[in-house]
Write an enzyme that holds these catalytic residues in place. Sequence first.
Site, PDB file in Angstrom:
ATOM      1  N   PHE B 117      30.335 -33.110  28.064  1.00 27.30           N
ATOM      2  CA  PHE B 117      28.967 -33.101  27.545  1.00 27.30           C
ATOM      3  C   PHE B 117      28.946 -33.868  26.237  1.00 27.30           C
ATOM      4  CE2 PHE B 117      24.942 -30.588  28.124  1.00 27.30           C
ATOM      5  CZ  PHE B 117      24.941 -30.647  29.502  1.00 27.30           C
ATOM      6  N   GLN B 233      14.410 -31.508  18.271  1.00 24.42           N
ATOM      7  CA  GLN B 233      15.273 -32.420  19.018  1.00 24.42           C
ATOM      8  C   GLN B 233      14.504 -33.204  20.067  1.00 24.42           C
ATOM      9  OE1 GLN B 233      18.550 -30.925  21.850  1.00 24.42           O
ATOM     10  NE2 GLN B 233      19.636 -31.976  20.214  1.00 24.42           N
ATOM     11  N   HIS B 235      15.231 -35.298  23.293  1.00 25.92           N
ATOM     12  CA  HIS B 235      16.321 -35.482  24.248  1.00 25.92           C
ATOM     13  C   HIS B 235      16.284 -36.922  24.758  1.00 25.92           C
ATOM     14  CE1 HIS B 235      18.812 -35.023  27.820  1.00 25.92           C
ATOM     15  NE2 HIS B 235      19.152 -33.819  27.437  1.00 25.92           N
ATOM     16  N   LEU B 245      12.911 -33.278  32.205  1.00 28.30           N
ATOM     17  CA  LEU B 245      14.252 -33.604  31.728  1.00 28.30           C
ATOM     18  C   LEU B 245      15.189 -34.056  32.846  1.00 28.30           C
ATOM     19  CD1 LEU B 245      16.221 -33.141  29.165  1.00 28.30           C
ATOM     20  CD2 LEU B 245      17.046 -31.259  30.533  1.00 28.30           C
ATOM     21  N   GLU B 248      21.693 -33.906  30.535  1.00 26.89           N
ATOM     22  CA  GLU B 248      22.793 -34.637  29.928  1.00 26.89           C
ATOM     23  C   GLU B 248      24.016 -34.642  30.848  1.00 26.89           C
ATOM     24  OE1 GLU B 248      23.036 -34.234  25.732  1.00 26.89           O
ATOM     25  OE2 GLU B 248      25.150 -33.691  25.853  1.00 26.89           O
ATOM     26  N   ARG B 279      22.802 -36.173  20.550  1.00 26.53           N
ATOM     27  CA  ARG B 279      21.488 -36.508  21.099  1.00 26.53           C
ATOM     28  C   ARG B 279      20.621 -37.294  20.133  1.00 26.53           C
ATOM     29  NH1 ARG B 279      20.129 -30.925  24.345  1.00 26.53           N
ATOM     30  NH2 ARG B 279      21.556 -31.405  26.059  1.00 26.53           N
ATOM     31  N   HIS B 344      12.237 -31.758  23.068  1.00 28.63           N
ATOM     32  CA  HIS B 344      13.063 -30.926  23.939  1.00 28.63           C
ATOM     33  C   HIS B 344      13.403 -29.552  23.368  1.00 28.63           C
ATOM     34  CE1 HIS B 344      16.040 -29.940  26.899  1.00 28.63           C
ATOM     35  NE2 HIS B 344      17.029 -29.955  26.054  1.00 28.63           N
ATOM     36  N   ARG B 379      21.175 -29.985  17.733  1.00 25.95           N
ATOM     37  CA  ARG B 379      21.920 -29.095  18.603  1.00 25.95           C
ATOM     38  C   ARG B 379      22.727 -29.903  19.610  1.00 25.95           C
ATOM     39  NH1 ARG B 379      21.032 -27.230  23.904  1.00 25.95           N
ATOM     40  NH2 ARG B 379      18.919 -27.995  24.155  1.00 25.95           N
TER      41      ARG B 379
HETATM   42  C1  LIG Z   1      14.738 -28.712  30.537  1.00 30.06           C
HETATM   43  C2  LIG Z   1      15.698 -28.011  29.628  1.00 30.06           C
HETATM   44  C3  LIG Z   1      17.066 -28.047  29.871  1.00 30.06           C
HETATM   45  C4  LIG Z   1      17.965 -27.387  29.033  1.00 30.06           C
HETATM   46  N1  LIG Z   1      19.306 -27.441  29.310  1.00 30.06           N
HETATM   47  C5  LIG Z   1      20.173 -26.764  28.517  1.00 30.06           C
HETATM   48  C6  LIG Z   1      21.573 -26.747  28.826  1.00 30.06           C
HETATM   49  O1  LIG Z   1      22.028 -27.350  29.795  1.00 30.06           O
HETATM   50  N2  LIG Z   1      22.394 -26.049  28.027  1.00 30.06           N
HETATM   51  C7  LIG Z   1      21.923 -25.350  26.948  1.00 30.06           C
HETATM   52  O2  LIG Z   1      22.728 -24.728  26.283  1.00 30.06           O
HETATM   53  N3  LIG Z   1      20.612 -25.331  26.658  1.00 30.06           N
HETATM   54  C8  LIG Z   1      19.721 -26.023  27.406  1.00 30.06           C
HETATM   55  N4  LIG Z   1      18.372 -26.004  27.102  1.00 30.06           N
HETATM   56  C9  LIG Z   1      17.879 -25.143  26.021  1.00 30.06           C
HETATM   57  C10 LIG Z   1      17.839 -23.712  26.471  1.00 30.06           C
HETATM   58  O3  LIG Z   1      17.470 -23.631  27.823  1.00 30.06           O
HETATM   59  C11 LIG Z   1      16.839 -22.873  25.704  1.00 30.06           C
HETATM   60  O4  LIG Z   1      16.929 -23.139  24.367  1.00 30.06           O
HETATM   61  C12 LIG Z   1      17.126 -21.412  25.911  1.00 30.06           C
HETATM   62  O5  LIG Z   1      17.196 -21.122  27.279  1.00 30.06           O
HETATM   63  C13 LIG Z   1      16.099 -20.540  25.260  1.00 30.06           C
HETATM   64  O6  LIG Z   1      16.291 -19.211  25.684  1.00 30.06           O
HETATM   65  P1  LIG Z   1      15.530 -18.011  25.052  1.00 30.06           P
HETATM   66  O7  LIG Z   1      16.055 -16.796  25.702  1.00 30.06           O
HETATM   67  O8  LIG Z   1      15.593 -18.114  23.596  1.00 30.06           O
HETATM   68  O9  LIG Z   1      14.006 -18.251  25.436  1.00 30.06           O
HETATM   69  P2  LIG Z   1      13.257 -18.434  26.833  1.00 30.06           P
HETATM   70  O10 LIG Z   1      14.162 -18.506  27.972  1.00 30.06           O
HETATM   71  O11 LIG Z   1      12.290 -19.530  26.625  1.00 30.06           O
HETATM   72  O12 LIG Z   1      12.492 -17.078  26.990  1.00 30.06           O
HETATM   73  C14 LIG Z   1      11.395 -16.731  26.208  1.00 30.06           C
HETATM   74  C15 LIG Z   1      10.847 -15.441  26.729  1.00 30.06           C
HETATM   75  O13 LIG Z   1       9.869 -14.950  25.842  1.00 30.06           O
HETATM   76  C16 LIG Z   1       8.729 -14.564  26.557  1.00 30.06           C
HETATM   77  N5  LIG Z   1       7.577 -14.681  25.675  1.00 30.06           N
HETATM   78  C17 LIG Z   1       7.228 -15.722  24.892  1.00 30.06           C
HETATM   79  N6  LIG Z   1       6.095 -15.449  24.236  1.00 30.06           N
HETATM   80  C18 LIG Z   1       5.730 -14.204  24.599  1.00 30.06           C
HETATM   81  C19 LIG Z   1       4.640 -13.360  24.277  1.00 30.06           C
HETATM   82  N7  LIG Z   1       3.675 -13.741  23.434  1.00 30.06           N
HETATM   83  N8  LIG Z   1       4.567 -12.145  24.856  1.00 30.06           N
HETATM   84  C20 LIG Z   1       5.518 -11.739  25.730  1.00 30.06           C
HETATM   85  N9  LIG Z   1       6.564 -12.501  26.077  1.00 30.06           N
HETATM   86  C21 LIG Z   1       6.661 -13.710  25.515  1.00 30.06           C
HETATM   87  C22 LIG Z   1       8.704 -15.480  27.738  1.00 30.06           C
HETATM   88  O14 LIG Z   1       7.942 -14.957  28.773  1.00 30.06           O
HETATM   89  C23 LIG Z   1      10.182 -15.530  28.078  1.00 30.06           C
HETATM   90  O15 LIG Z   1      10.543 -14.413  28.848  1.00 30.06           O
HETATM   91  C24 LIG Z   1      17.475 -26.674  27.922  1.00 30.06           C
HETATM   92  C25 LIG Z   1      16.114 -26.641  27.667  1.00 30.06           C
HETATM   93  C26 LIG Z   1      15.223 -27.321  28.487  1.00 30.06           C
HETATM   94  C27 LIG Z   1      13.769 -27.339  28.156  1.00 30.06           C
END
Ligand SMILES: Cc1cc2nc3c(=O)[nH]c(=O)nc-3n(C[C@H](O)[C@H](O)[C@H](O)COP(=O)(O)OP(=O)(O)OC[C@H]3O[C@@H](n4cnc5c(N)ncnc54)[C@H](O)[C@@H]3O)c2cc1C
Lengths: 346, 565
Positions: B117, B233, B235, B245, B248, B279, B344, B379
């Site tokens: 990566f 960031q 991407h 997306l 990577e 990135r 991203h 990141r």
């Molecule tokens: C397309 C893409 C690919 C990626 N690929 C990678 C990768 O390969 N490796 C890596 O390490 N990272 C990657 N990332 C980054 C990573 O996926 C995210 O940063 C990470 O998953 C965020 O997780 P989280 O648990 O913080 O939030 P999320 O998974 O976004 O969860 C947020 C939660 O909060 C809830 N929520 C939000 N607001 C409210 C509200 N007002 N009331 C109730 N619930 C609410 C939502 O419903 C959800 O359940 C990628 C990101 C993207 C966009």
Amino acid sequence: MPDYTLRIRRYSPENGDAAHWEDFQVDLDGSRSVLDGVLQAKDREDGSIGIRCSCRAGICGSCGVRINGKPNLACRTHLDEAHARAADGVIVVEPMGNMPVLKDLIVDMDAVHWKKIQRVTPWLLPDGPPPEREYVVPPDNMIDVTQTMACIQCGACVSDCLSMEVDPLFIGPAALAKAYRFVGDPRDGHQEQRVRDLAEDPHGLYDCTHCFNCIEACPKGVAPMSQIMRLRRIAGDDHHVEDRNNGHRHEMAFVKNIEKNGLLHEADLLPDSYGGKLHPRAVPELVSSLPIILRALQRGKVTPAGALLHKHKAPKDVKRIFRDIEGREERYELNLYVAGEEEDAS
Amino acid sequence: MVRAMPAHDVLIIGAGLAGQRAALAAARQGATVAIMSKVHPVRSHSNAAAGGINAALNPDDSWESHAFDTIKGSDYLGDQDAIEIMCREAPDEVLWLEHAGVTFHRNAEGKLGTRAFGGASAARTYYIADITGQALLHVLYEQLMKHHEQIDRYEEWFITDLAQDDDGRCVGAIARNIRDGAMELFSAKSTILASGGAGQCFKPSTNALICTGDGMAQAYRIGAPLMDMEMVQYHPTTLAGVGILITEGARGEGAHLYNADGERFMEKYAPNKLELASRDVVSRAEQTEINEGRGFEDGTVALDITKVPRKRTLEALREIVNIGRDFAGVDITREPIRIRPGCHYIMGGVKADIHGRTAVDGLYAAGEVACVSVHGGNRLGANSLLDTLIFGRRSGEHAAKRAAGLGKPKPVRAQLHDSERAIGAIMRRTGGRRVSEIREELGTMMNEKVAVFRDHEGLTDAHSIVRRLKDEAKNATIDDHGTVFNQDVLGALELGYMLDVAECIVVGALERKESRGAQFRTDFPKRDDEHWLKHILESRNGDDTPQVSYSPVTITQWEPQERTY
Ligand SMILES: Cc1cc2nc3c(=O)[nH]c(=O)nc-3n(C[C@H](O)[C@H](O)[C@H](O)COP(=O)(O)OP(=O)(O)OC[C@H]3O[C@@H](n4cnc5c(N)ncnc54)[C@H](O)[C@@H]3O)c2cc1C
Ligand code: SF4
Ligand code: SF4
Ligand code: FES
């Protein structure tokens, strides 16, 4: 930009009106999705249109709907394709079937889909404490269960499952595919109990009528019916579970038929094996669910469908394939994550 | 009659990877737990993570090397104590996931296998085809279902506000049941925000429609400062137009980047790491090529995945084969696909310490909503999933332990009525702009003025536009006045959160007068350690422009160096 007409099924439990259709004009490029279309209508004309959506990329499984009568993800169906398949040029968008409608395009997945998922004890049950490092398991096994891990729980298969329409208690395609995810996982210690439980449930393994709808509906290539077939085979071959519907025997008849004729003689099979329905596009899927598939088939010059459907392929090739695969110990199954389709020689 | 208020030791807001991991950890400590999400947990945006998760698990690798790569990737803005913790605990976390049932890719011996990566000096990314996030999220959800007796799930509930007691402690939250519109005050001894990122402030973005910065704004509104908000960031490989997306992982597997003249331009910008530089470096290189006229007419460059053997692509990059076909009409195994940098990830967020504690007593933050800070100015790929899990778990554990020593919290019921009234007021508005219009203008503007290259003039403009939009949003109208699945009214609330977050992003970017990580100021093109090796904090200041302050970067053993790839 071209105009498309979306005919959206509207229903609100609050206003006392019956469900009805409403047309919206959207101006978007044909390569944009039906979801983009619905959202444009929502943004510009009527913010009360209800549709679940989040990722816009066919990953989160929120936006399952029926488009022109067929279940799919709204975000991965292009407007131009949907338009081409629409009856009178109007793209019809309605909620999925087999689940109660809550509002507009939103259905109650908890009451049906998730309840059924919970039915299959959907968590890993290893025997004993975990090893110090990772479980060491054959790479192919992990790739194999990854096909069912690819399920995004969108409910498209549930929407159009024929058996579920007849028997709402049927565990159903998505939940049974989820069950295979554990049965096929060498780390799980309850393979036999799981399979027995699903086989003995009158709404379980043998309730599927091989209608292929789930295979066609699934946007992720999970092929739930194939997973059900594999569960049945494991039930029959490994655990000698009595087959309620003789499904396993029919499958053997199917395999023998191919072996004998080199290609599928549908006439031989129709009366008894697959409920009189055999969808040509489903043949490769069926082949991929044969009990033992040799690696050579994956690496070889022919696609399984090519080998079995093209008349010019001599039956002796097929005979050789069968000799090879039956000479093998392991049970290899073609799978979406294994590159099963190699280039055609021509 | 007053209904009994739902009460738990630990309330978790958000059911992505951070939230679910926190829930499991808190339950393990014996706490009663509620987890809440505005979408069904498996729809959370974590499922979009394709590429993988980093851990120095291989005996030839070391956590120090992982930590150094992360620190260098962060352009030395990451806090090294937190990074050390993350990298040290990573191997055990990956093993924990494996034991819970994650179907990680195996090597020929049946052990966990890795892929390369960007920005990493060793192949230490563990993965499941290119559905890593999805596979992790669904397996954690399996565990949530398994532990249903200790963990109450509130699925499709929308948090509108955090609840405070008279002393300003966070004691739960106010939520709306999306299914029937009922509002409820949830009391909790400890509350963990795990509500993800804010990518929807930009349009296009790789982020899902639900990533609207709710938690950042909610914490900000009750006085928790946000940190490093300028660090957004871009991407390097997103589809033009829709912003979807391309992981990577594609470059990790060997794909190359070309400009319209067919040059492999990364040779100029990062002669050693080429396409696998950090990135920010790759995105800037692409944008420079495009700005200097060497891109394609649609403002893109080409990603050539045909360099990867077809069989390998079909096996390991299956999802982007689908994405290429469905969203760009391209068979990536046979022809290059056009891509460009796109919004991203937000490195900034609610300032949190290594236990997830924010500045507000009782409130924790983990995952993308938080800024611990392990990502600093940029990141590394596959470090975010790790961040969500490590700090999700740590927050869950700490929040549960904290709750064990506390009496019954005392939320103020009047807050529930305030939230109810606020929603009623939105529904009664007439005559203003449509919410959707304001959101559209915000996203397009941010992507123009607060993107890969920034300057004082553009940012000042951006700030005055955000202020105007904030005013307009106060009267913005919606169509749906119902209770069942009223997504329209939730959209109006989300717009309010996005505007708060966007303002903090712009103000942070204006404040940081140097170029570091994702922040590149054409008017201050150099990194300036003397003045800017520090975090920028932003606190709410009534309805005015946020109040800016600073905090030092924690440096343990890696002194800042020049950064080349
Ligand atoms: C397309 C893409 C690919 C990626 N690929 C990678 C990768 O390969 N490796 C890596 O390490 N990272 C990657 N990332 C980054 C990573 O996926 C995210 O940063 C990470 O998953 C965020 O997780 P989280 O648990 O913080 O939030 P999320 O998974 O976004 O969860 C947020 C939660 O909060 C809830 N929520 C939000 N607001 C409210 C509200 N007002 N009331 C109730 N619930 C609410 C939502 O419903 C959800 O359940 C990628 C990101 C993207 C966009
Ligand atoms: S093949 Fe079986 S499980 Fe699949 S839709 Fe038809 S009846 Fe249902
Ligand atoms: S099996 Fe396919 S159609 Fe069924 S829920 Fe899973 S992804 Fe959707
Ligand atoms: S919006 Fe996520 S699958 Fe369609």
